[in-house]
Design a protein around this motif. Sequence first.
Motif, PDB file in Angstrom:
ATOM      1  N   MET A   1      27.463-100.912  80.837  1.00 29.08           N
ATOM      2  CA  MET A   1      27.191 -99.493  81.042  1.00 29.08           C
ATOM      3  C   MET A   1      25.818 -99.169  80.456  1.00 29.08           C
ATOM      4  N   ILE A   2      25.006 -98.478  81.252  1.00 30.72           N
ATOM      5  CA  ILE A   2      23.700 -98.031  80.780  1.00 30.72           C
ATOM      6  C   ILE A   2      23.607 -96.524  80.969  1.00 30.72           C
ATOM      7  N   GLU A   3      22.638 -95.925  80.330  1.00 31.50           N
ATOM      8  CA  GLU A   3      22.412 -94.493  80.492  1.00 31.50           C
ATOM      9  C   GLU A   3      21.131 -94.305  81.296  1.00 31.50           C
ATOM     10  N   THR A   4      21.217 -93.525  82.373  1.00 31.93           N
ATOM     11  CA  THR A   4      20.059 -93.283  83.234  1.00 31.93           C
ATOM     12  C   THR A   4      19.144 -92.232  82.618  1.00 31.93           C
ATOM     13  N   GLU A   5      18.004 -91.974  83.275  1.00 29.17           N
ATOM     14  CA  GLU A   5      17.050 -90.973  82.792  1.00 29.17           C
ATOM     15  C   GLU A   5      17.660 -89.574  82.770  1.00 29.17           C
ATOM     16  N   GLU A   6      18.612 -89.328  83.690  1.00 28.67           N
ATOM     17  CA  GLU A   6      19.264 -88.011  83.752  1.00 28.67           C
ATOM     18  C   GLU A   6      20.345 -87.845  82.692  1.00 28.67           C
ATOM     19  N   GLY A   7      20.623 -88.900  81.934  1.00 28.40           N
ATOM     20  CA  GLY A   7      21.643 -88.833  80.902  1.00 28.40           C
ATOM     21  C   GLY A   7      23.023 -89.245  81.383  1.00 28.40           C
ATOM     22  N   LYS A   8      23.134 -89.718  82.614  1.00 32.73           N
ATOM     23  CA  LYS A   8      24.429 -90.154  83.158  1.00 32.73           C
ATOM     24  C   LYS A   8      24.669 -91.615  82.805  1.00 32.73           C
ATOM     25  N   LYS A   9      25.940 -91.938  82.650  1.00 31.85           N
ATOM     26  CA  LYS A   9      26.310 -93.336  82.419  1.00 31.85           C
ATOM     27  C   LYS A   9      26.497 -94.015  83.769  1.00 31.85           C
ATOM     28  N   LYS A  10      26.018 -95.249  83.858  1.00 34.78           N
ATOM     29  CA  LYS A  10      26.077 -95.994  85.117  1.00 34.78           C
ATOM     30  C   LYS A  10      26.426 -97.446  84.818  1.00 34.78           C
ATOM     31  N   LYS A  11      27.305 -98.009  85.626  1.00 38.29           N
ATOM     32  CA  LYS A  11      27.678 -99.409  85.482  1.00 38.29           C
ATOM     33  C   LYS A  11      26.716-100.256  86.308  1.00 38.29           C
ATOM     34  N   ILE A  12      26.145-101.296  85.699  1.00 43.46           N
ATOM     35  CA  ILE A  12      25.258-102.214  86.428  1.00 43.46           C
ATOM     36  C   ILE A  12      25.750-103.643  86.254  1.00 43.46           C
ATOM     37  N   LEU A  13      25.344-104.490  87.158  1.00 40.79           N
ATOM     38  CA  LEU A  13      25.731-105.899  87.135  1.00 40.79           C
ATOM     39  C   LEU A  13      24.884-106.641  86.110  1.00 40.79           C
ATOM     40  N   LYS A  14      25.560-107.324  85.217  1.00 36.21           N
ATOM     41  CA  LYS A  14      24.864-108.161  84.242  1.00 36.21           C
ATOM     42  C   LYS A  14      24.861-109.605  84.729  1.00 36.21           C
ATOM     43  N   THR A  15      26.036-110.146  85.052  1.00 40.59           N
ATOM     44  CA  THR A  15      26.156-111.531  85.520  1.00 40.59           C
ATOM     45  C   THR A  15      27.248-111.603  86.581  1.00 40.59           C
ATOM     46  N   TYR A  16      26.936-112.303  87.659  1.00 38.78           N
ATOM     47  CA  TYR A  16      27.918-112.556  88.720  1.00 38.78           C
ATOM     48  C   TYR A  16      28.135-114.063  88.733  1.00 38.78           C
ATOM     49  N   ARG A  17      29.239-114.502  88.153  1.00 34.58           N
ATOM     50  CA  ARG A  17      29.524-115.923  88.017  1.00 34.58           C
ATOM     51  C   ARG A  17      30.506-116.363  89.103  1.00 34.58           C
ATOM     52  N   TYR A  18      30.196-117.487  89.743  1.00 32.22           N
ATOM     53  CA  TYR A  18      30.989-118.017  90.853  1.00 32.22           C
ATOM     54  C   TYR A  18      31.269-119.488  90.599  1.00 32.22           C
ATOM     55  N   ASP A  19      32.547-119.880  90.651  1.00 36.90           N
ATOM     56  CA  ASP A  19      32.945-121.265  90.440  1.00 36.90           C
ATOM     57  C   ASP A  19      33.240-121.908  91.788  1.00 36.90           C
ATOM     58  N   LEU A  20      32.277-122.655  92.278  1.00 37.39           N
ATOM     59  CA  LEU A  20      32.416-123.311  93.575  1.00 37.39           C
ATOM     60  C   LEU A  20      33.525-124.359  93.570  1.00 37.39           C
ATOM     61  N   GLY A  21      33.777-124.968  92.428  1.00 33.71           N
ATOM     62  CA  GLY A  21      34.791-126.011  92.325  1.00 33.71           C
ATOM     63  C   GLY A  21      36.211-125.514  92.534  1.00 33.71           C
ATOM     64  N   SER A  22      36.471-124.255  92.247  1.00 28.80           N
ATOM     65  CA  SER A  22      37.826-123.730  92.433  1.00 28.80           C
ATOM     66  C   SER A  22      37.934-122.800  93.641  1.00 28.80           C
ATOM     67  N   CYS A  23      36.840-122.598  94.363  1.00 28.69           N
ATOM     68  CA  CYS A  23      36.852-121.719  95.539  1.00 28.69           C
ATOM     69  C   CYS A  23      37.609-122.384  96.688  1.00 28.69           C
ATOM     70  N   ILE A  24      38.450-121.614  97.364  1.00 30.95           N
ATOM     71  CA  ILE A  24      39.180-122.138  98.516  1.00 30.95           C
ATOM     72  C   ILE A  24      38.594-121.623  99.829  1.00 30.95           C
ATOM     73  N   PHE A  25      37.445-120.949  99.773  1.00 27.35           N
ATOM     74  CA  PHE A  25      36.691-120.502 100.940  1.00 27.35           C
ATOM     75  C   PHE A  25      37.534-119.640 101.882  1.00 27.35           C
ATOM     76  N   CYS A  26      38.334-118.762 101.308  1.00 31.19           N
ATOM     77  CA  CYS A  26      39.232-117.920 102.093  1.00 31.19           C
ATOM     78  C   CYS A  26      38.540-116.674 102.632  1.00 31.19           C
ATOM     79  N   GLN A  27      37.411-116.294 102.084  1.00 38.96           N
ATOM     80  CA  GLN A  27      36.587-115.165 102.485  1.00 38.96           C
ATOM     81  C   GLN A  27      37.221-113.810 102.144  1.00 38.96           C
ATOM     82  N   LEU A  28      38.206-113.787 101.300  1.00 40.06           N
ATOM     83  CA  LEU A  28      38.802-112.516 100.892  1.00 40.06           C
ATOM     84  C   LEU A  28      37.826-111.688 100.068  1.00 40.06           C
TER      85      LEU A  28
END
Length: 156
Positions: free
Chosen positions: A88-115
């Motif tokens: 969570m960060i605070e914008t210039e307007e003083g609002k709280k906003k959720k931003i992406l820090k890390t998007y981790r993906y484990d290819l070894g356990s993915c079953i490629f289902c596309q869900l």
Amino acid sequence: MKNENSYFGGLIQGVSSLLVGMKTTIKVFFRAKTTEQYPENRAELKMFDRFRGELIMPHNENNEHRCVACGLCQTACPNDTIEVISEMIETEEGKKKKILKTYRYDLGSCIFCQLCVNACPHDAITFGQSFEHAVFNRDKLVRTLNNEGSKVIDKK
């Protein structure tokens, strides 16, 4: 005695079955070959459009992506392949906003289902064409999809 149960009836049936199989084999033998000469043709090899190689997060030329860290892809994944870490960060307007820090993906356990791709309302992730994933260490299959210093595309 029935012809099917007799010795010669079974012999004739076996020979006719063998001839049908040989006829099919000979037809296929003289057909045009469709074998891909992999890895020699690696440069021009193109997989089908619906092929699911690995999960990717497209970024534009300004290092911006569409992920708003909502976590719907993580929830839709049946075996916890995706981990969305947000802050969570605070914008210039003083609002709280959720931003992406890390998007981790484990290819070894993915079953490629596309869900996960179907669950994403912003089309932030998709499957790429890469299919060569052989590694000696499974830790190399855990990937971070968002680039260093990337941010979400601003809506105007």
